[in-house]
Design a protein around this motif. Sequence first.
Motif, PDB file in Angstrom:
ATOM      1  N   GLY A 107       0.877  -0.906  -0.031  1.00  0.00           N
ATOM      2  CA  GLY A 107      -0.392   0.138   0.708  1.00  0.00           C
ATOM      3  C   GLY A 107       0.723   0.979  -0.194  1.00  0.00           C
ATOM      4  N   ARG A 108       1.642   1.780  -0.490  1.00  0.00           N
ATOM      5  CA  ARG A 108       3.152   2.381  -0.272  1.00  0.00           C
ATOM      6  C   ARG A 108       3.159   2.401  -1.616  1.00  0.00           C
ATOM      7  NH1 ARG A 108       2.269   0.164   4.143  1.00  0.00           N
ATOM      8  NH2 ARG A 108       2.370   1.419   5.878  1.00  0.00           N
ATOM      9  N   GLU A 109       2.859   3.562  -2.303  1.00  0.00           N
ATOM     10  CA  GLU A 109       4.267   3.862  -4.318  1.00  0.00           C
ATOM     11  C   GLU A 109       4.691   4.061  -3.752  1.00  0.00           C
ATOM     12  OE1 GLU A 109       4.448   5.140  -7.663  1.00  0.00           O
ATOM     13  OE2 GLU A 109       3.830   6.897  -6.483  1.00  0.00           O
ATOM     14  N   ARG A 110       6.022   3.202  -4.332  1.00  0.00           N
ATOM     15  CA  ARG A 110       6.921   4.172  -4.330  1.00  0.00           C
ATOM     16  C   ARG A 110       7.672   3.401  -6.641  1.00  0.00           C
ATOM     17  NH1 ARG A 110       8.739   1.453   1.266  1.00  0.00           N
ATOM     18  NH2 ARG A 110       7.581  -0.004   0.219  1.00  0.00           N
ATOM     19  N   ASP A 111       9.214   4.547  -6.172  1.00  0.00           N
ATOM     20  CA  ASP A 111       9.638   4.368  -7.993  1.00  0.00           C
ATOM     21  C   ASP A 111      11.017   3.813  -7.943  1.00  0.00           C
ATOM     22  OD1 ASP A 111       9.930   6.488  -8.210  1.00  0.00           O
ATOM     23  OD2 ASP A 111       7.972   7.112  -9.618  1.00  0.00           O
ATOM     24  N   GLN A 112      11.696   3.792  -9.056  1.00  0.00           N
ATOM     25  CA  GLN A 112      12.958   3.758  -9.148  1.00  0.00           C
ATOM     26  C   GLN A 112      13.256   4.916  -8.510  1.00  0.00           C
ATOM     27  OE1 GLN A 112      10.910   3.514 -11.358  1.00  0.00           O
ATOM     28  NE2 GLN A 112      12.006   3.228 -13.334  1.00  0.00           N
ATOM     29  N   PHE A 113      12.409   6.542  -8.595  1.00  0.00           N
ATOM     30  CA  PHE A 113      12.863   7.582  -8.528  1.00  0.00           C
ATOM     31  C   PHE A 113      12.754   8.303  -7.357  1.00  0.00           C
ATOM     32  CE2 PHE A 113      11.136   6.614 -12.869  1.00  0.00           C
ATOM     33  CZ  PHE A 113      12.548   6.891 -13.321  1.00  0.00           C
ATOM     34  N   ASP A 114      12.626   7.860  -6.624  1.00  0.00           N
ATOM     35  CA  ASP A 114      12.533   7.841  -5.050  1.00  0.00           C
ATOM     36  C   ASP A 114      13.689   7.633  -4.363  1.00  0.00           C
ATOM     37  OD1 ASP A 114      10.250   8.970  -5.070  1.00  0.00           O
ATOM     38  OD2 ASP A 114       8.816   6.639  -4.867  1.00  0.00           O
ATOM     39  N   ASN A 115      14.823   8.086  -4.868  1.00  0.00           N
ATOM     40  CA  ASN A 115      16.494   8.046  -4.763  1.00  0.00           C
ATOM     41  C   ASN A 115      17.264   9.307  -4.505  1.00  0.00           C
ATOM     42  OD1 ASN A 115      17.168   9.754  -6.981  1.00  0.00           O
ATOM     43  ND2 ASN A 115      16.806   7.521  -8.327  1.00  0.00           N
ATOM     44  N   GLU A 116      18.355   9.102  -4.218  1.00  0.00           N
ATOM     45  CA  GLU A 116      19.356   9.959  -3.296  1.00  0.00           C
ATOM     46  C   GLU A 116      19.354  11.455  -4.098  1.00  0.00           C
ATOM     47  OE1 GLU A 116      22.426   7.966  -5.841  1.00  0.00           O
ATOM     48  OE2 GLU A 116      20.153   7.244  -5.023  1.00  0.00           O
ATOM     49  N   HIS A 117      18.564  11.759  -5.445  1.00  0.00           N
ATOM     50  CA  HIS A 117      18.448  12.653  -6.459  1.00  0.00           C
ATOM     51  C   HIS A 117      17.306  13.329  -6.017  1.00  0.00           C
ATOM     52  CE1 HIS A 117      22.392  11.475  -8.086  1.00  0.00           C
ATOM     53  NE2 HIS A 117      21.617  10.083  -8.595  1.00  0.00           N
ATOM     54  N   ALA A 118      16.041  12.339  -5.591  1.00  0.00           N
ATOM     55  CA  ALA A 118      14.026  13.663  -5.650  1.00  0.00           C
ATOM     56  C   ALA A 118      15.427  14.198  -4.579  1.00  0.00           C
ATOM     57  CB  ALA A 118      13.450  12.071  -4.849  1.00  0.00           C
ATOM     58  N   LEU A 119      13.551  15.027  -4.470  1.00  0.00           N
ATOM     59  CA  LEU A 119      12.863  16.103  -3.836  1.00  0.00           C
ATOM     60  C   LEU A 119      12.010  15.959  -3.332  1.00  0.00           C
ATOM     61  CD1 LEU A 119      14.613  19.475  -4.644  1.00  0.00           C
ATOM     62  CD2 LEU A 119      16.184  17.854  -3.385  1.00  0.00           C
ATOM     63  N   HIS A 120      11.334  15.592  -2.389  1.00  0.00           N
ATOM     64  CA  HIS A 120      10.399  15.553  -1.428  1.00  0.00           C
ATOM     65  C   HIS A 120       9.199  16.489  -1.633  1.00  0.00           C
ATOM     66  CE1 HIS A 120      10.382  11.043  -2.595  1.00  0.00           C
ATOM     67  NE2 HIS A 120      12.166  11.254  -1.485  1.00  0.00           N
ATOM     68  N   LEU A 121       8.630  17.254  -1.514  1.00  0.00           N
ATOM     69  CA  LEU A 121       8.249  18.171  -1.188  1.00  0.00           C
ATOM     70  C   LEU A 121       6.845  18.066  -0.412  1.00  0.00           C
ATOM     71  CD1 LEU A 121       8.563  20.347  -4.410  1.00  0.00           C
ATOM     72  CD2 LEU A 121       9.905  20.120  -2.542  1.00  0.00           C
ATOM     73  N   LEU A 122       6.472  18.698   0.965  1.00  0.00           N
ATOM     74  CA  LEU A 122       5.313  18.263   1.363  1.00  0.00           C
ATOM     75  C   LEU A 122       4.643  19.619   2.140  1.00  0.00           C
ATOM     76  CD1 LEU A 122       7.391  16.005   2.245  1.00  0.00           C
ATOM     77  CD2 LEU A 122       5.840  14.962   3.659  1.00  0.00           C
ATOM     78  N   MET A 123       3.626  19.428   2.225  1.00  0.00           N
ATOM     79  CA  MET A 123       2.492  20.439   2.830  1.00  0.00           C
ATOM     80  C   MET A 123       1.673  20.220   4.290  1.00  0.00           C
ATOM     81  SD  MET A 123       1.950  23.669   1.500  1.00  0.00           S
ATOM     82  CE  MET A 123       1.950  23.618   0.174  1.00  0.00           C
TER      83      MET A 123
END
Length: 203
Positions: free
Chosen positions: A43-59
Amino acid sequence: MQFLVIDGKDTGRHSQLLDAAFVLRHQVFVEENGWDTLAKPDGRERDQFDNEHALHLLMMEGSEIAVYSRLLPTEHPHLLSDVYPHLATRGVPRGPDIYEWTRMCVSRPWRGDGRWSFGAGEMVRAVVEFCLDSGITATTWEGHPVWLSRFTELGFDVRPLGLPQRYDHGPVLPAIMDMTSTVLDGLIDRGIPQVDRANRLAA
């Protein structure tokens, strides 16, 4: 609300927060929108791009995630370069100042009645401000063609990178749009509120 940015190099320190973000992504994209190819048993949507280069933006509203989004540097592998390159018949724009903007989703309590009310509009403004502060001059994206008109309504100069093609969850169109102070001024004129200044959660 507070706008937080989690650097992909530092996800270990914020694993609980990101886990909640991946659950939200699964709820919105898989369970609500029917993107079955993204379904995960946990139940968790992750892909190969959730890596060290990603910036996760959260409100954030208190301890709850109201809106999630992600920026990926186009100098590294990303969705348009590695999953949808055939869509970009006009080429895949890449450069240190171009990021891919993807996976934007709003938790149900913060959707409101209008297209850009509540969390969605606030996230758009926060992303524009973050890009301007970070030297990001343009973002690419791929999504339903309706987003072309929606972003245009907000004052973005949106340029398609190819024609829409059909996927199991509907038509997908690639595009690029500039991040400018003029766009930000338009968002301010629309009354889209500013959230607490972006905090980059990094090591």
